[in-house]
Design an enzyme around this catalytic site. Structure first.
Site: not given
Ligand code: NI
Length: 386
Positions: A77, A135
């Site tokens: 991401d 994440e």
């Molecule tokens: Ni990172």
């Protein structure tokens, strides 16, 4: 630097993947285009592809006879940042940017897929390549684990491109390498009134002032000076006008520590200080302490594996990583299975100042991609030696 020959063959392709991803960054759990590109790139390899996993993730399983199973992970991401750059591969998605290097993580892992596919005669077992969404604060790793991404794996490895270190270095360390990153929300409830008559009110702004200062005594006076911890209040809101005593003040911040014991100490002391300051001034202080990512803790034996694997790529330039109090959801895999999260230096040589992650002009030296992919390949070859 010794790039693995099979990775070297893929070098141009790895850079091209990284640049395409950089141009089409996507936020957590919206990585549809990213997943599509990953699935397309996996077509040329002999892998079993599962998608979607964890909403927008991809798991590619490469089986090669009997042997142990390991997992190699990349996060996918990007961040809600407007890119400030003149690079030809600048973000085409306004307001979204790969400012942490996750585009590079995906590219490195795809490079490792192709190299390890070509190297089948040198290893036996199963490799699960985990392309993980979200994440950045949304715990995509938890969704991956819930969807069975880690099933069967006896060990897990992940890497972060690391602009705090020069390209050509790799940081590896046993024990905690990233902090627990928890969220703190505080409501100070007083009693409103006229600015001219404070004795008839409970001034929530004055109470919040005392609280703010008292909270900063936790790390300095309650935590062992040899331990690491931080409490930062990043948000404080309250009040209505110059002559009105505020009834309510809202604060929000983060509490971070490397060790679970220190994390529990922060949680307990935050509660005590809120309670005590509230009682002192007759206000009610409500604290909500929300667990974020746990500490990321590397297994000693798996760390040795990575150290050797990285040593064959960068020689003497394997050392202690630059440590930060950042959080990382790799932590969740490493609570399930032993493994290691390592840092691939990516700052261009001579860059001064080094451009930090999450900065609008973040970029990294793409030479780091071949290094990271080579370390992944070496880890797999060592763990699954034929
Ligand atoms: Ni990172």
């Amino acid at each position: 630097v010794k790039i693995h020959p099979k990775v070297a063959e893929e070098a141009a392709r790895i850079v091209s993947i990284r640049r395409r991803l950089h141009q089409q960054p996507e936020l957590s759990f919206q990585e549809h285009g990213t997943a599509k590109l990953i699935v397309e790139e996996l077509r040329g390899a002999r892998v079993d592809v599962r998608h979607p996993v964890a909403r927008t993730g991809v798991v590619a399983t490469m089986q090669n006879g009997d042997g142990p199973c390991i997992a190699l992970r990349a996060d996918m991401d990007a961040l809600p940042i407007t890119e400030s750059s003149n690079a030809p591969y600048k973000s085409q998605n306004e307001g979204v940017m790969h400012a942490c290097g996750h585009d590079g993580h995906v590219a490195m892992l795809l490079g490792a897929v192709r190299a390890l596919d070509a190297l089948r005669s040198e290893w036996r077992g199963t490799i699960k390549f985990l392309f993980q969404p979200a994440e950045e604060g949304h715990a995509g790793a938890v969704s991956m684990i819930e969807d069975g991404a880690l099933e069967g794996a006896a060990a897990a490895f992940g890497a972060h491109l690391w602009n705090f270190q020069d390209v050509g270095t790799v940081g590896v360390r046993a024990g905690p390498v990233m902090a627990a990153a928890d969220r703190v929300t505080i409501n100070v409830r007083g009693r409103g009134g006229h600015g001219a008559a404070p004795h008839q009110a409970v001034d929530a702004i004055m109470v919040a002032g005392h609280l703010l200062v008292a909270l900063q005594s936790i790390v300095s006076r309650s935590v062992d000076p040899l331990d690491s911890a931080v409490i930062s209040i990043g948000e404080l809101r309250g009040g209505y006008g110059y002559n009105i005593i505020a009834d309510d003040v809202f604060l929000r911040g983060t509490a971070r520590a490397y060790r679970e014991e220190v994390r529990q100490l922060l949680r307990r002391r935050l509660g005590e200080v809120c309670e005590g300051v509230g009682r002192t001034f007759g206000a009610k202080i409500e604290l909500e302490y929300r667990d974020g990512y746990p500490p990321t803790v590397n297994d000693a034996a798996m760390t040795d594996v990575v150290r050797r694997a990285a040593g064959r790529v960068v020689g003497e330039a394997v050392g202690e990583p630059y440590m930060s109090m950042g959080g990382e959801d790799m932590a969740y895999y490493l609570r399930r299975v032993p493994g290691c999260f390592f840092f691939v230096g990516s700052s261009p040589l001579g860059a001064s100042p080094r451009i930090p992650h999450h900065h609008p002009s973040f970029d990294f030296d793409e030479a780091a991609l071949g290094i990271g992919a080579s370390v992944f390949v070496n880890i797999a070859l060592d763990m699954l030696r034929a």
